[in-house]
Design an enzyme around this catalytic site. Structure first.
Site, mmCIF file in Angstrom:
data_model
loop_
_atom_site.group_PDB
_atom_site.id
_atom_site.type_symbol
_atom_site.label_atom_id
_atom_site.label_comp_id
_atom_site.label_asym_id
_atom_site.label_seq_id
_atom_site.Cartn_x
_atom_site.Cartn_y
_atom_site.Cartn_z
ATOM 1 N N HIS A 155 -7.841 -6.248 -3.680
ATOM 2 C CA HIS A 155 -8.873 -6.410 -2.659
ATOM 3 C C HIS A 155 -9.187 -7.872 -2.387
ATOM 4 C CE1 HIS A 155 -10.626 -2.089 -3.289
ATOM 5 N NE2 HIS A 155 -9.543 -2.107 -2.548
ATOM 6 N N HIS A 174 0.494 4.330 -2.698
ATOM 7 C CA HIS A 174 0.228 5.707 -2.303
ATOM 8 C C HIS A 174 1.344 6.647 -2.722
ATOM 9 C CE1 HIS A 174 -3.274 5.363 0.689
ATOM 10 N NE2 HIS A 174 -3.210 4.226 0.017
ATOM 11 N N ARG A 202 0.818 -1.209 0.000
ATOM 12 C CA ARG A 202 0.000 0.000 0.000
ATOM 13 C C ARG A 202 0.859 1.270 0.000
ATOM 14 N NH1 ARG A 202 -3.824 2.160 4.811
ATOM 15 N NH2 ARG A 202 -5.040 3.675 3.609
ATOM 16 N N ASN A 213 -3.640 8.895 4.017
ATOM 17 C CA ASN A 213 -2.382 8.259 4.389
ATOM 18 C C ASN A 213 -2.187 8.088 5.893
ATOM 19 O OD1 ASN A 213 -1.612 8.096 1.697
ATOM 20 N ND2 ASN A 213 -0.573 10.089 1.738
#
Length: 380
Positions: A248, A121, A117, A149
Site C-alpha cells: 500500500h 489474487h 495484483r 476481481n
C-alpha cells in the site's frame, strides 16, 4: 493487497449508506533510486558478481532466498527451482519475459501494481496456478467474474507475453510461472534490479470458480484476527501479513474502499476514532458522502509513487493507514513489532522479497499435476 491486494469482499459490496464500495486498483509507480543503474538502497553483492540474468542482486552477499529455501518442500525432479528453464529448450525465457514487462511498464506506470495484483489474487484462491486467467466456460462464473476481481487489469499484457513466449518456446513455460515472473519484474522495473528470485516449474490449473474467491482474498474491511487467519490458511505468518500490506506504499484508492471509516463506521453516522482526525478531514474533502465513484486518493499520502517504507511510518506514527485493514495491524503486539522493524527501507525490501517468495509457493501444481496452457485464458 487489501489487505495489500486491493480487494472487495462480496459481503461488503455496499456501505451502510448504500453506496457501492469501489476498488482501488489504479496505481502509479515510481522509485526513490538516485540513479538509473543502482537500486534504491545501493546494495550490491560483496563479490560484485552479477546474477545469471546479468542484473545485480539487490540483497548483497546474504541472499534473501536462503531464508526460505525450504518453502518448496522436499526436492525432486519436478519441484520448482531456480533456473528451471535453463535445462529446457528455452534457457533465456526469463530474460525475454523481463524485457517485455519492463518495456510495457515503462510506457504505462500503472501496470506495475496491476500485474502484481493479479499474482496476489491468483495465489490466494487456489494457489499459484493461473486460475485467475481462465475465462468463463458455460454457466459457472470464473474467478475473473468474482466481485473482488472485476477491477483487475493487465490481462492483455499477460496474453502478449504468453504469445511471444509460445512463439519461441512452445509448450514449455506455464502461465503460472509467467504471472510470478511478471509480478517480480514489474515491481523491479523502477530499480533496474531483481528484487527477489523466482523459482519456476509451476503448472497451470484446470479449475476457476468465482465461488472460491470470497473468504480467501483479504478485504480492506477486515479486522486483524480475520487477516491473520486468512494468511495462516495459506501458510503465511504475521511477518508476511505486515510486509505484504506494505504494498500500500504505492497507488491510489477509490473512496468507497474507506468511506465507511469517514461517515458510518459503527452504522451510527460516526467516524473511525482511530483515524488521524486531520487526515480524515482531508479525506472527507476529497470524498464527500456520496462520493464521485471516479475519485481517487493516494494510499500513501505524498509518497504514493515511491515503493518505500513510508507506509509503515505514517501507519504507526501518524495513524494514517487508509483502510480498516491497515489500521487493524496496530491492534496486535506482534504485528506492531514487525511494523517498527519495517520502517527502514532495506529491512522492508528484504522482508517483502521473502514474503513474495513464500506467497509464490502457495499450493503449487507440479510434475504430473496441472498442465502448461497454450493460451492462458483457456484450458488445452
Amino acid at each position: 493487497m487489501a489487505v495489500a491486494w486491493d480487494t472487495r469482499n462480496e459481503d461488503y459490496s455496499r456501505n451502510e449508506d448504500g453506496a457501492k464500495n469501489e476498488d482501488y486498483s489504479r496505481n502509479a509507480w515510481g522509485a526513490r533510486s538516485k540513479d538509473g543503474e543502482r537500486n534504491a538502497w545501493g546494495a550490491r553483492n560483496e563479490d560484485g558478481e552479477k546474477n545469471e540474468d546479468g542484473a545485480r542482486n539487490a540483497w548483497g552477499a546474504s541472499n534473501a532466498w536462503d531464508a526460505i529455501k525450504n518453502v518448496w518442500g522436499a526436492r525432486n525432479s519436478n519441484a520448482p527451482r531456480k533456473n528451471h528453464y535453463q535445462s529446457t529448450h528455452c534457457p533465456n525465457v526469463e530474460q525475454l519475459i523481463r524485457d517485455i514487462t519492463w518495456s510495457k511498464v515503462a510506457k504505462d506506470a500503472t501496470l506495475g501494481a496491476k500485474l502484481l495484483r493479479i499474482h496476489y489474487h491468483d495465489c490466494f484462491v487456489r494457489g499459484c496456478d493461473a486460475s485467475i486467467l481462465l475465462d468463463k466456460v458455460g454457466t459457472d462464473d470464473s474467478e475473473k467474474e468474482a466481485r473482488p476481481n472485476l477491477s483487475l487489469g493487465g490481462f492483455d499484457v499477460i496474453d502478449d507475453i504468453k504469445r511471444e513466449v509460445e512463439a519461441k518456446c512452445p509448450g514449455i513455460v506455464s502461465c503460472a510461472d509467467i504471472l510470478a515472473l511478471v509480478a517480480r519484474d514489474a515491481v523491479s522495473y523502477p530499480f533496474k534490479t531483481l528484487m527477489w528470485e523466482v523459482e519456476t516449474g509451476r503448472k497451470d490449473g484446470f479449475v476457476s470458480l468465482a465461488s472460491d474467491v470470497n473468504g480467501n482474498l483479504p478485504s480492506p474491511f477486515s479486522d486483524f484476527a480475520t487477516l491473520k487467519q486468512i494468511f495462516a490458511n495459506k501458510g503465511l505468518n504475521v511477518d508476511d501479513l505486515v510486509a505484504l500490506s506494505g504494498a500500500h506504499t504505492i497507488g491510489v484508492a477509490h473512496c468507497g474502499a474507506f468511506s465507511r471509516r469517514l461517515f458510518n463506521f459503527t452504522v451510527k453516522g460516526d467516524m473511525d476514532p482511530t483515524l488521524n482526525a486531520t487526515y480524515a478531514k482531508d479525506l472527507k474533502d476529497f470524498c464527500p458522502n456520496p462520493a464521485n465513484p471516479n475519485t481517487t486518493v493516494e494510499m500513501d499520502p505524498m509518497s504514493s509513487t515511491s515503493f518505500d517504507s513510508n507506509y509503515f511510518n505514517i501507519l504507526i506514527n501518524q495513524n494514517k493507514g487508509l483502510f480498516q485493514s491497515d489500521a487493524a495491524l496496530l491492534n496486535d503486539k506482534d504485528s506492531v513489532i514487525v511494523i517498527k522493524k519495517l520502517q527502514e527501507d532495506k529491512t522492508f525490501f528484504s522482508q517483502f522479497a521473502k514474503s513474495m517468495q513464500k506467497m509464490g509457493a502457495i499450493e503449487l501444481l507440479t510434475g504430473n499435476a496441472g498442465e502448461i496452457r497454450k493460451n492462458c485464458r483457456v484450458k488445452n
